[in-house]
Design a protein around this motif. Structure first.
Motif, mmCIF file in Angstrom:
data_model
loop_
_atom_site.group_PDB
_atom_site.id
_atom_site.type_symbol
_atom_site.label_atom_id
_atom_site.label_comp_id
_atom_site.label_asym_id
_atom_site.label_seq_id
_atom_site.Cartn_x
_atom_site.Cartn_y
_atom_site.Cartn_z
ATOM 1 N N LYS A 170 34.183 21.915 -13.698
ATOM 2 C CA LYS A 170 34.181 20.868 -14.718
ATOM 3 C C LYS A 170 32.796 20.267 -14.881
ATOM 4 O O LYS A 170 32.355 19.988 -16.007
ATOM 5 C CB LYS A 170 35.206 19.788 -14.375
ATOM 6 N N ASP A 171 32.103 20.054 -13.777
ATOM 7 C CA ASP A 171 30.744 19.522 -13.862
ATOM 8 C C ASP A 171 29.792 20.553 -14.461
ATOM 9 O O ASP A 171 28.863 20.215 -15.201
ATOM 10 C CB ASP A 171 30.255 19.094 -12.481
ATOM 11 N N THR A 184 30.287 20.352 -18.121
ATOM 12 C CA THR A 184 29.690 19.129 -18.648
ATOM 13 C C THR A 184 28.183 19.266 -18.813
ATOM 14 O O THR A 184 27.591 18.711 -19.746
ATOM 15 C CB THR A 184 30.001 17.936 -17.720
ATOM 16 N N ALA A 222 25.734 12.885 -20.990
ATOM 17 C CA ALA A 222 26.720 13.905 -20.624
ATOM 18 C C ALA A 222 27.649 13.410 -19.525
ATOM 19 O O ALA A 222 28.871 13.628 -19.582
ATOM 20 C CB ALA A 222 26.004 15.182 -20.195
ATOM 21 N N TRP A 223 27.087 12.755 -18.517
ATOM 22 C CA TRP A 223 27.895 12.287 -17.381
ATOM 23 C C TRP A 223 28.171 10.779 -17.418
ATOM 24 O O TRP A 223 28.788 10.253 -16.513
ATOM 25 C CB TRP A 223 27.213 12.669 -16.072
#
Length: 302
Positions: free
Chosen positions: A64-65, A68, A254-255
């Motif tokens: 998932k990261d 991202t 993004a995060w």
């Protein structure tokens, strides 16, 4: 004979690297590893009074990261993911039969929730995000990770699995840009200590496809990425041994990494290609470290 192959063969002949049968995937000798360890200590000494913490990451990161980060969108040709057998007893029997006769056995290999880490700083950003807003002074983190990029080559400086030593700055735009400019100079100072010829030049990442060419041109125009280049295989095509990157607030968005005022954080990083720097030392100073210049040995061994 091609110079890249010649240098690689020298490394094999001297037992500094060991051939695995797959281009870009090599076993490393104790001597090679010692040179990397010594260099890391030298690099870390330049930022020891500034870093707020240090982390070492495994060669895999959560899928998932990874998604991202945008890496799969921009560099699908370099990406690697971890797959595993997900079949039943019947499928296992079929797998064994395929192995027996040398046929494709990967039908029941399915994606896991792990991707191979493409850049040492990527696993850091979700950690910073989960902590909430950055402190007023931002974050300044020392990192190390094994990384993977699918670009098999006989060029020993282009390994598929390699290590990056990084320093990452997260905070305001001014903090990130000042950090990058400081490390651009420090990188050249380190190369002087190691007596390695180098130049610093604007660069771009190898974005994929037609749209990627436009992104690369924009990255160059904005001078977001610089590389420190050292001749390893040839003077005509020097190797990027360090990179100095300003990401603006792209990763902050993004995060969802926030500053104290609620705005998205800006980030910058400096990356050292550890294997590449070790190879540059062997290329320019010879395979016998005992005969390396006294100044180089003092910088690395004290």
């Amino acid at each position: 004979m091609d110079k890249q192959v010649s240098f690689l063969d020298q490394l094999f002949d001297q037992g500094i690297l060991h051939d695995s049968g797959v281009d870009g995937l090599y076993a490393r000798s104790d001597l090679f590893e010692e040179v990397i360890t010594r260099f890391e200590a030298l690099a870390k000494s330049f930022g020891k009074d500034e870093t707020s913490e240090a982390m070492v990451f495994p060669p895999g990161m959560p899928i998932k990261d990874f998604e991202t980060s945008g890496y799969m969108k921009n560099f699908p040709h370099l990406a690697g993911t971890v797959h595993a057998f997900c079949g039943n007893d019947h499928d296992h029997a079929g797998l064994l039969q395929c192995l027996e006769v040398g046929e494709d056995w990967s039908e029941n290999q399915k994606p896991t929730d792990v991707a191979l880490t493409p850049a040492a700083c990527y696993p850091l950003y979700p950690i910073l995000a989960r902590r909430g807003a950055l402190p007023a002074e931002g974050a300044y983190v020392a990192l190390q990770s094994y990384c993977f990029r699918h670009e098999p080559s006989r060029d020993p400086a282009r390994m598929q699995m390699f290590r990056q030593r990084e320093f990452v700055r997260a905070g305001s735009a001014d903090q990130a840009i000042a950090f990058r400019e400081t490390w651009k100079q420090r990188g050249q100072d380190i190369m002087k200590l190691l007596e390695l010829p180098c130049t610093v030049d604007v660069a771009n990442d190898p974005f994929f496809g037609r749209a990627g060419k436009m992104m690369g041109s924009s990255q160059r125009e904005q001078e977001l990425k610089f590389e420190l280049l050292v001749p390893v295989n040839s003077a005509a095509n020097p190797t990027a041994c360090m990179s100095f990157n300003y990401h603006m607030d792209n990763f902050g968005k993004a995060w969802d990494i926030r500053q104290q005022d609620g705005s998205h954080a800006h980030t910058a990083c400096v990356g050292f290609g550890l294997e590449r720097i070790a190879l540059a030392l062997f290329r320019h100073h010879g395979m016998d470290v005992e005969s390396w210049p006294a100044g180089v040995r003092k910088a690395l061994w004290g």
